[in-house]
Enzyme design. Sequence first.
Site: not given
Length: 476
Positions: A177-178, A181-183, A199, A253, A255, A301
């Site tokens: 995922g992205k 802030f990053g991936k 992350k 993780y 999945g 959130d």
Amino acid sequence: MVRGTKRRRSSAEKPIVVVPVTRDDTMPVDEDLVVGESQCAASKPFAKLVGVRRGISSIDLADDHFVCGRGSDDAPTNFNFSQVAKDVGLYRFISKIQFSIDRDTETRRIYLHDHSRNGTLVNQEMIGKGLSRELMNGDLISIGIPALIIFVYESADADHHPEELTKKYHVTSHSLGKGGFGKVLLGYKKSDRSVVAIKQLNTQFSTRCSRAIAKTRDIRNEVEVMKKLSHPNIVAIYDWITVAKYSYMVIEYVGGGEFFSKVVDSKYNRMGLGESLGKYFAFQLIDAILYLHSVGICHRDIKPENILCSDKAERCILKLTDFGMAKNSVNRMKTRCGTPSYNAPEIVANEGVEYTPKVDIWSLGCVLFITFSGYPPFSEEYTDMTMDEQVLTGRLIFHAQWRRITVETQNMIKWMLTVEPSNRPSAVELMSTQWMKCADCRTAKQDILKSIKPISAAAPAALQTTQAGPVKKAKM
């Protein structure tokens, strides 16, 4: 040159070292083609195939041609998978010659050539018999189907990730995922090959609430929140490593993908998950929020994209994630942040007035509304009112799909979406209702208990921070 490649990417020069290959009693191998450690000692490995499935060894690569497969008298291999001959789920997919790894002597690029009718996959994409694909650092190699991951390809001279991370984890190039802030990358713990999610956060990007530079201390806040949490419906954190402009959070993780994907799956015809399945998931989410609030944490959130599914099964365990906006509810909460269509009225009003953890209950109501019906309670597609007006007035429109949902469930959703916070239920009140005592909720509770098991990747981890000075460690 290698022909028929499916992609080309720039890659630094790298080298095939092989571990000794034992002869399989039922699948003989031509020993003249099996290179032992002593034979390749003079060659410097340019890369490694890191075994990530139980029973499969890691293989150093130093020669220009290396063959993997079951092998036979007429089909010799360098690695014959005899170690996993009893792993029927994997072994049945392996061909006599499964794939070869070749180094182009001119360009020094590395390619995987697929020789199997069952197929070889790189980063869960099928190559196809007779075709090749250039390998890059961190690529995943699977056999037959995406789930049967056997190797991670690691270049000897790769420098994409800091040593503080790579000495403990194999980091793949497979993106989970992205975000802003990053991936998030798939990874494996070196000590026991357990799978993790890594992350990667760029600390030079702005925060979602204040638009200020995301300092390491901002990420530390998220880490500190997650460290306090231990619940089967909340993603666990194992490690935190910060080097230069990047922070790496090593987390559990999960999945099955985002809950949002399940809710909008075409098999439900945009009608929602229905009463039974909806209540099964409602119990899990209420239990997670009840736990968060009991330890003084407000998520702020909650939305379907921040809820992960344990697997692809229709009934699965949900995991609440992304605590970037979470805050200790003992502290004053005034900031307007979160996702507009899931924000509570008291956040939308943004009058500088403090709000309570009941903002999470409102967000939960929004999540469950779309879970049961297949469409959101508040949307910009309604042109008669702005999004803020819809939220501030609590205007709800119940379309035809709600006819198959009980009045009791509809009333529970309305209760959660009460505009006045003091009249909105707490997580304790929700869990105490008869609505949460149905057969589907009991099944959910049983499945949650069954899912609880020791997580090897969570063995004592350390917070690591490397900036201008030495690495600092603190027990988690």
